[in-house]
Write a protein that holds these residues in place. Structure first.
Motif, PDB file in Angstrom:
ATOM      1  N   GLN A  21     -11.519   0.126   2.560  1.00  0.00           N
ATOM      2  CA  GLN A  21     -10.238   0.582   2.035  1.00  0.00           C
ATOM      3  C   GLN A  21      -9.152   0.128   3.010  1.00  0.00           C
ATOM      4  O   GLN A  21      -9.248   0.374   4.214  1.00  0.00           O
ATOM      5  CB  GLN A  21     -10.216   2.106   1.893  1.00  0.00           C
ATOM      6  CG  GLN A  21     -11.243   2.660   0.911  1.00  0.00           C
ATOM      7  CD  GLN A  21     -10.947   2.267  -0.527  1.00  0.00           C
ATOM      8  OE1 GLN A  21      -9.783   2.192  -0.943  1.00  0.00           O
ATOM      9  NE2 GLN A  21     -12.002   1.992  -1.289  1.00  0.00           N
ATOM     10  N   LYS A  81      -7.982  -1.694  -6.340  1.00  0.00           N
ATOM     11  CA  LYS A  81      -8.196  -0.280  -6.016  1.00  0.00           C
ATOM     12  C   LYS A  81      -8.457  -0.029  -4.532  1.00  0.00           C
ATOM     13  O   LYS A  81      -8.394   1.110  -4.072  1.00  0.00           O
ATOM     14  CB  LYS A  81      -9.368   0.269  -6.845  1.00  0.00           C
ATOM     15  CG  LYS A  81     -10.707  -0.390  -6.578  1.00  0.00           C
ATOM     16  CD  LYS A  81     -11.791   0.170  -7.490  1.00  0.00           C
ATOM     17  CE  LYS A  81     -13.138  -0.498  -7.273  1.00  0.00           C
ATOM     18  NZ  LYS A  81     -13.703  -0.278  -5.942  1.00  0.00           N
ATOM     19  N   HIS A 140      -3.972  -0.137  -0.529  1.00  0.00           N
ATOM     20  CA  HIS A 140      -3.031   0.975  -0.691  1.00  0.00           C
ATOM     21  C   HIS A 140      -1.787   0.726   0.163  1.00  0.00           C
ATOM     22  O   HIS A 140      -1.828  -0.017   1.138  1.00  0.00           O
ATOM     23  CB  HIS A 140      -3.694   2.283  -0.259  1.00  0.00           C
ATOM     24  CG  HIS A 140      -5.090   2.445  -0.788  1.00  0.00           C
ATOM     25  ND1 HIS A 140      -5.360   2.990  -2.029  1.00  0.00           N
ATOM     26  CD2 HIS A 140      -6.294   2.112  -0.246  1.00  0.00           C
ATOM     27  CE1 HIS A 140      -6.680   2.991  -2.229  1.00  0.00           C
ATOM     28  NE2 HIS A 140      -7.265   2.473  -1.165  1.00  0.00           N
TER      29      HIS A 140
END
Length: 232
Positions: A150, A186, A189
């Motif tokens: 992430q 996804k 961020h």
């Protein structure tokens, strides 16, 4: 007199209340560390960027996050004075960070923060769009090697001093505001650091060193708190 007793009693209760809140925060941090160590998977975090990531009072950023209950294992090529790893180096541009990713110099992690762009305006790149492009290419390189990672891109802080560089930082943030909705991944961020900090980041001068660029100890307290709230 009676009024003085009431005032002293009020002040005493306020001080007592602050002590209680401090104790509760320390208990919460201890529980989070215990839970993270024995029950929760330890996530590896690599903080990528320029000197804002580590220099001056930034040497203590990861320690401040740990003290607030963060359970990350910090990884990276470099080491701060508290013994935590990171991948931040002074004067880094978005192009140089991209080159590090392309060479495989950025280590494996579960969570990455990328905070870069402040130095681009003094280098060969004078385009906000190019900064965004370089950072997204860095993300692509990292996700190619570590597809489950992430990645959190941090918008640039407001700064004082050089008006041209102030304008440049705003231009880069505005470019991100336009480009990010089209990223559509996804695992990528965006954290709007300026608007999550006190006073929306606009009264930020007291949080900076005299150079008008690097945060002071108070500034990093706020940055650490914000990151602990926003990161997984």
């Amino acid at each position: 007199g009676k009024g003085g007793v009431l005032i002293r009693g009020y002040v005493k209760n306020v001080i007592k209340g602050k002590h209680i809140m401090l104790i509760l925060k320390k208990i919460k941090a201890f529980i989070l560390k215990f839970w993270g160590k024995f029950f929760k998977k330890q996530l590896r975090c690599c903080m990528v960027g320029d000197s804002i990531t580590w220099a001056y009072e930034g040497e203590y950023l990861r320690k401040k996050m740990i003290d607030l209950g963060c359970t990350y294992t910090f990884v990276g090529k470099y080491l701060d004075v508290c013994g935590y790893h990171h991948h931040g180096f002074g004067g880094a541009t978005s192009k140089e960070v991209l080159e590090c990713a392309q060479k495989g110099e950025i280590v494996a992690a579960d969570v990455y923060t990328i905070w870069v762009g402040t130095n681009d305006w003094g280098a060969e790149v004078r385009s906000a769009a190019m900064v965004v492009h370089n950072v997204l290419e860095t993300c692509a390189c990292l996700l190619k090697s570590y597809p489950n990672a992430q990645i959190y891109i941090l918008l640039l802080l407001y700064r004082t001093g050089d008006l041209a560089k102030q304008t440049a930082a705003l231009a880069i943030n505005q470019e991100w505001a336009w480009a990010y909705p089209f990223v559509g991944h996804k695992n990528i961020h965006l954290i709007d650091m300026p608007n999550l900090l006190p006073s929306g980041g606009k009264v930020w001068k007291k949080y900076l060193l005299e150079d008008g660029v690097h945060p002071n100890a108070l500034g990093y307290n706020e940055i650490a708190y914000t990151l602990v709230q926003e990161l997984p």
